[in-house]
Design a protein around this motif. Structure first.
Motif, PDB file in Angstrom:
ATOM      1  N   PRO A 139       0.839  -1.205   0.000  1.00  0.00           N
ATOM      2  CA  PRO A 139       0.000   0.000   0.000  1.00  0.00           C
ATOM      3  C   PRO A 139       0.875   1.256   0.000  1.00  0.00           C
ATOM      4  O   PRO A 139       1.890   1.306   0.690  1.00  0.00           O
ATOM      5  CB  PRO A 139      -0.789  -0.126   1.315  1.00  0.00           C
ATOM      6  N   TRP A 140       0.491   2.246  -0.771  1.00  0.00           N
ATOM      7  CA  TRP A 140       1.178   3.544  -0.792  1.00  0.00           C
ATOM      8  C   TRP A 140       0.742   4.276   0.474  1.00  0.00           C
ATOM      9  O   TRP A 140      -0.125   5.132   0.481  1.00  0.00           O
ATOM     10  CB  TRP A 140       0.797   4.281  -2.067  1.00  0.00           C
ATOM     11  N   ASP A 141       1.369   3.898   1.565  1.00  0.00           N
ATOM     12  CA  ASP A 141       0.947   4.217   2.929  1.00  0.00           C
ATOM     13  C   ASP A 141       1.200   5.678   3.284  1.00  0.00           C
ATOM     14  O   ASP A 141       2.341   6.132   3.342  1.00  0.00           O
ATOM     15  CB  ASP A 141       1.703   3.280   3.888  1.00  0.00           C
ATOM     16  N   ASN A 142       0.092   6.430   3.549  1.00  0.00           N
ATOM     17  CA  ASN A 142       0.185   7.804   4.044  1.00  0.00           C
ATOM     18  C   ASN A 142       1.112   8.656   3.175  1.00  0.00           C
ATOM     19  O   ASN A 142       2.037   9.291   3.679  1.00  0.00           O
ATOM     20  CB  ASN A 142       0.669   7.802   5.502  1.00  0.00           C
ATOM     21  N   GLN A 143       0.840   8.660   1.888  1.00  0.00           N
ATOM     22  CA  GLN A 143       1.684   9.379   0.943  1.00  0.00           C
ATOM     23  C   GLN A 143       0.873  10.434   0.186  1.00  0.00           C
ATOM     24  O   GLN A 143      -0.343  10.342   0.060  1.00  0.00           O
ATOM     25  CB  GLN A 143       2.321   8.407  -0.057  1.00  0.00           C
ATOM     26  N   ALA A 144       1.584  11.427  -0.316  1.00  0.00           N
ATOM     27  CA  ALA A 144       0.942  12.516  -1.048  1.00  0.00           C
ATOM     28  C   ALA A 144       0.532  12.071  -2.445  1.00  0.00           C
ATOM     29  O   ALA A 144       1.264  11.355  -3.124  1.00  0.00           O
ATOM     30  CB  ALA A 144       1.889  13.706  -1.136  1.00  0.00           C
ATOM     31  N   VAL A 145      -0.641  12.514  -2.847  1.00  0.00           N
ATOM     32  CA  VAL A 145      -1.133  12.318  -4.210  1.00  0.00           C
ATOM     33  C   VAL A 145      -1.653  13.658  -4.697  1.00  0.00           C
ATOM     34  O   VAL A 145      -2.429  14.323  -4.008  1.00  0.00           O
ATOM     35  CB  VAL A 145      -2.261  11.257  -4.267  1.00  0.00           C
ATOM     36  N   GLY A 146      -1.228  14.063  -5.871  1.00  0.00           N
ATOM     37  CA  GLY A 146      -1.679  15.332  -6.417  1.00  0.00           C
ATOM     38  C   GLY A 146      -2.931  15.150  -7.265  1.00  0.00           C
ATOM     39  O   GLY A 146      -3.121  14.104  -7.891  1.00  0.00           O
ATOM     40  N   LEU A 147      -3.797  16.155  -7.249  1.00  0.00           N
ATOM     41  CA  LEU A 147      -4.964  16.171  -8.119  1.00  0.00           C
ATOM     42  C   LEU A 147      -4.925  17.446  -8.938  1.00  0.00           C
ATOM     43  O   LEU A 147      -4.752  18.556  -8.394  1.00  0.00           O
ATOM     44  CB  LEU A 147      -6.260  16.086  -7.314  1.00  0.00           C
ATOM     45  N   ILE A 148      -5.056  17.304 -10.249  1.00  0.00           N
ATOM     46  CA  ILE A 148      -5.032  18.450 -11.151  1.00  0.00           C
ATOM     47  C   ILE A 148      -6.422  18.608 -11.755  1.00  0.00           C
ATOM     48  O   ILE A 148      -6.970  17.673 -12.355  1.00  0.00           O
ATOM     49  CB  ILE A 148      -3.984  18.258 -12.266  1.00  0.00           C
ATOM     50  N   ALA A 149      -7.001  19.796 -11.580  1.00  0.00           N
ATOM     51  CA  ALA A 149      -8.316  20.100 -12.141  1.00  0.00           C
ATOM     52  C   ALA A 149      -8.297  21.555 -12.605  1.00  0.00           C
ATOM     53  O   ALA A 149      -7.941  22.455 -11.834  1.00  0.00           O
ATOM     54  CB  ALA A 149      -9.413  19.888 -11.100  1.00  0.00           C
ATOM     55  N   GLU A 150      -8.652  21.778 -13.868  1.00  0.00           N
ATOM     56  CA  GLU A 150      -8.647  23.127 -14.445  1.00  0.00           C
ATOM     57  C   GLU A 150      -7.296  23.819 -14.264  1.00  0.00           C
ATOM     58  O   GLU A 150      -7.223  24.994 -13.905  1.00  0.00           O
ATOM     59  CB  GLU A 150      -9.740  23.986 -13.805  1.00  0.00           C
ATOM     60  N   ASP A 151      -6.234  23.075 -14.468  1.00  0.00           N
ATOM     61  CA  ASP A 151      -4.869  23.601 -14.333  1.00  0.00           C
ATOM     62  C   ASP A 151      -4.527  24.037 -12.914  1.00  0.00           C
ATOM     63  O   ASP A 151      -3.526  24.726 -12.691  1.00  0.00           O
ATOM     64  CB  ASP A 151      -4.637  24.783 -15.298  1.00  0.00           C
ATOM     65  N   ARG A 152      -5.354  23.654 -11.969  1.00  0.00           N
ATOM     66  CA  ARG A 152      -5.059  23.915 -10.563  1.00  0.00           C
ATOM     67  C   ARG A 152      -4.637  22.614  -9.900  1.00  0.00           C
ATOM     68  O   ARG A 152      -5.130  21.539 -10.240  1.00  0.00           O
ATOM     69  CB  ARG A 152      -6.279  24.505  -9.848  1.00  0.00           C
ATOM     70  N   ARG A 153      -3.717  22.728  -8.954  1.00  0.00           N
ATOM     71  CA  ARG A 153      -3.184  21.553  -8.267  1.00  0.00           C
ATOM     72  C   ARG A 153      -3.626  21.533  -6.810  1.00  0.00           C
ATOM     73  O   ARG A 153      -3.579  22.553  -6.128  1.00  0.00           O
ATOM     74  CB  ARG A 153      -1.654  21.529  -8.348  1.00  0.00           C
ATOM     75  N   PHE A 154      -4.042  20.353  -6.380  1.00  0.00           N
ATOM     76  CA  PHE A 154      -4.489  20.155  -5.007  1.00  0.00           C
ATOM     77  C   PHE A 154      -3.699  18.999  -4.398  1.00  0.00           C
ATOM     78  O   PHE A 154      -3.359  18.032  -5.094  1.00  0.00           O
ATOM     79  CB  PHE A 154      -5.987  19.841  -4.964  1.00  0.00           C
TER      80      PHE A 154
END
Length: 228
Positions: A91-106
């Motif tokens: 499992p990718w345990d407690n790791q950051a994942v980026g979300l890109i929507a409308e050229d914005r990053r979360f």
């Protein structure tokens, strides 16, 4: 009569016997005293489910780290006695994942089991233009060259739901009365957003704890609305 064997002959035989023993191949059951692990491949995998079109604001995303090693075992003579490949999916345990929507990053994060709970109605997404939101992209990165990406489409029906639901969920509760509270709860339920409807109901119950009269009015109106 046989002559007795001379002592030097006994020593010669013993020496030849020892030499023969030392030249025999290592037995299959030999114990390894040293193990080397060589990383052959390192990947991340994002499992967003079979359906890559979002029809609901919520989706559980599972991220897995995949490691392939070549394992070599050595005996006391530093000879390789075994070599095999070892595969791990963690499992990718407690790791950051980026979300890109409308050229914005979360910035999002997985839990201990490598699961990311995506909810487009979370507060951080409130300012997105849901009417024109066509895709969201997930990006997980373990290092240079170790990147996984997954793109999810946002259905037309969901875009319509999100436009209305974001107001129902996030508008200020103190600026509206009991009637509006009940409307928002039932409307979320009608839109198929049972989770958000229940969360709003529980939040209002907690907020009215200090005013028993207002809470009773709210619960009575809520029950009346359910019976219609």
């Amino acid at each position: 009569m046989r002559q007795p064997m001379f002592p030097w002959a006994l020593w010669l035989c013993a020496g030849l016997g020892l030499a023969a023993c030392s030249s025999q191949p290592q037995s299959p059951g030999a114990t390894a005293v040293r193990v080397e692990r060589e990383l052959v491949s390192h990947n991340l995998h994002i499992d967003a489910g079979e359906q890559l079109v979002l029809t609901s604001p919520q989706r559980n995303i599972r991220v897995t780290e995949q490691l392939l090693h070549r394992v070599t075992e050595f005996d006391a003579g530093d000879r390789a006695i075994n070599s095999h490949e070892s595969y791990q999916a963690l499992p990718w345990d407690n790791q950051a994942v980026g979300l890109i929507a409308e050229d914005r990053r979360f910035a999002l994060r997985t839990n201990h089991d490598g699961v990311l709970r995506l909810n487009l109605l979370n507060e951080q997404f409130v300012e997105l233009d849901f009417e024109n939101l066509r895709t969201v992209q997930l990006v997980a990165r373990a290092g240079p060259g170790v990147v996984a990406e997954q793109t999810l489409l946002v259905s037309r029906e969901l875009r319509s739901v999100l436009r209305e639901a974001v107001t129902l969920v996030h508008d200020n509760l103190e600026e509206s009365g009991v009637e509006q509270w009940v409307y928002r709860i039932h409307r979320l339920d009608a839109l198929g957003l049972e989770e958000e409807s229940n969360q709003l109901e529980n939040m209002l119950i907690v907020l009215t704890v200090g005013d028993p009269e207002l809470q009773a009015e709210f619960l009575q109106a809520l029950e009346g609305g359910k019976q219609r």
